[in-house]
Design an enzyme around this catalytic site. Structure first.
Site, PDB file in Angstrom:
ATOM      1  N   ARG A  81      55.701  18.674  27.478  1.00 31.72           N
ATOM      2  CA  ARG A  81      54.343  19.181  27.291  1.00 31.72           C
ATOM      3  C   ARG A  81      54.380  20.661  26.922  1.00 31.72           C
ATOM      4  O   ARG A  81      53.616  21.114  26.062  1.00 31.72           O
ATOM      5  CB  ARG A  81      53.496  18.972  28.552  1.00 31.72           C
TER       6      ARG A  81
ATOM      7  N   CYS B  92      49.765  25.533  34.919  1.00 25.58           N
ATOM      8  CA  CYS B  92      50.196  24.149  34.695  1.00 25.58           C
ATOM      9  C   CYS B  92      49.158  23.496  33.805  1.00 25.58           C
ATOM     10  O   CYS B  92      48.699  24.095  32.840  1.00 25.58           O
ATOM     11  CB  CYS B  92      50.359  23.422  36.029  1.00 25.58           C
TER      12      CYS B  92
END
Length: 283
Positions: A180, A238
Site C-alpha cells: 500500500r 497509517c
C-alpha cells in the site's frame, strides 16, 4: 510506566485490592467480505465471552467520529469520548487496561486516545485476548460511573500539514503494508501511494508470530535503523489512525515518543491537491 502488560501481570492486578478498569475493544477493519460472510461484530464476540469485568467499547462509535473529509476514523468529539469512557467506568485515578482480539490495533487506538486525553495510567494487554489463560464470562458488567474528564494534548497529535513537515524535518513512519505504501494496491482509499518523504515501517513487523511485541531493544534497533535517531522528531500515520496507533505504542515500548497523524492516508489522499509519492523511495 510500561505501555503494555502481560496476561500474568493483568491476572495479578485484577486479583488485587485496586484492580484496573478493563476495556474490550474487539474490532476489525471493514473491507468487503466474501458473499454470504457476515461482517465482524465485536459486540457479539464480546457477548460470547470476555475477560471477567471487561466493558465493551465500540471503536467506530466511541473512539472515532463520523467518517468524512477528516478521514475514516477522525478524532471523536471530546465530550462524547469523555462520556463514553465514564460510562465504561474510567476514572482519573484508576489504571486502565485495554485489549482486543489479538491484532492490537484497536486496543492501541483506545490506549492512544486515553493518553492523548490526559489519562495517566493506560496499558495494552500484550497479545490481546488470545494471550489470556484465565476465566471468561458472558455477563456484561454495569460499572459505576467514572469521573474521567478529557484534557486533550497530553501526547502529540499531527494534522496533515504537521505530518508533511515532519516528513521533511524528522522521520514520518507509514505503518501500512508495504504494497500500500508503494501504491501497488489500494483496497480502500481514493489513490495509492504515500506522503512524500514518509518511510515504510509496517506495523506487523513490530510483533512476533504470537502477536506480542518484540523486546524493547529489538524495537529500538528497528526504528533507529529506519531513521528514529536521538533528537529526531518522529511521527506515524497509517490508513485511518488505527494501526498507526499500534506503531506509536511499539515506539513507546522502545522508549521513543512519537506523534500520530490521526487523519492518516484516508484524509491525505481524499484531497487531490496533496502530493502523492509511489514506489519504494520515500520521495
Amino acid at each position: 510506566m510500561n505501555a503494555i502488560i502481560s496476561a500474568s501481570e493483568l491476572a495479578s492486578d485484577l486479583a488485587g485490592t485496586n484492580p484496573p478498569v478493563l476495556l474490550d475493544v474487539r474490532w476489525q477493519l471493514s473491507i468487503a467480505k466474501t458473499a454470504g460472510e457476515p461482517p465482524f461484530d465485536g459486540r457479539a464476540e464480546y457477548a460470547a465471552g470476555h475477560i471477567p469485568g471487561a466493558v465493551y467499547v465500540d471503536l467506530d462509535q466511541e473512539l472515532a467520529s463520523t467518517p468524512g473529509a477528516r478521514g475514516r476514523h477522525p478524532l471523536p468529539d471530546t465530550a462524547d469520548f469523555g462520556a463514553a469512557m465514564r460510562r465504561a467506568g474510567v476514572t482519573a485515578d484508576r489504571a486502565v487496561v485495554v485489549y482486543d482480539g489479538g491484532q492490537g490495533w484497536a486496543a492501541a487506538r483506545a490506549w492512544w486516545l486515553l493518553r492523548w486525553a490526559g489519562h495517566p495510567d493506560v496499558r495494552v494487554l500484550d497479545g490481546g485476548l488470545p494471550s489470556w489463560e484465565g476465566p471468561s464470562e458472558t455477563d456484561a458488567p454495569t460499572p459505576a460511573e467514572g469521573d474521567f474528564a478529557p484534557e486533550p494534548g497530553a501526547v502529540q497529535l499531527l494534522d496533515a500539514d504537521g505530518a508533511a513537515a515532519l516528513a521533511r524535518s524528522g522521520v514520518l513512519f507509514d505503518a501500512r503494508a508495504g504494497e500500500r505504501y508503494r501504491g501497488e494496491v489500494e483496497p480502500i482509499d481514493r489513490v495509492g501511494g504515500h506522503i512524500p518523504g514518509a518511510v515504510s515501517a509496517p506495523t506487523n513487523e513490530n510483533v512476533g508470530s504470537d502477536g506480542r511485541f518484540l523486546p524493547a531493544e529489538e524495537l529500538a534497533a528497528r526504528f533507529k535503523a529506519l531513521g528514529a535517531t536521538e533528537g529526531t522528531g518522529v511521527g506515524v500515520y497509517c490508513g485511518s489512525g488505527v494501526s498507526g496507533a499500534h506503531e506509536v505504542l511499539a515506539l513507546a515500548v522502545a522508549g521513543i515518543p512519537a506523534g500520530l497523524y490521526v487523519g492518516s492516508w484516508s484524509e491525505w489522499s481524499a484531497d487531490p491537491e496533496r502530493p502523492v509519492a509511489v514506489g519504494p523511495d520515500p520521495q
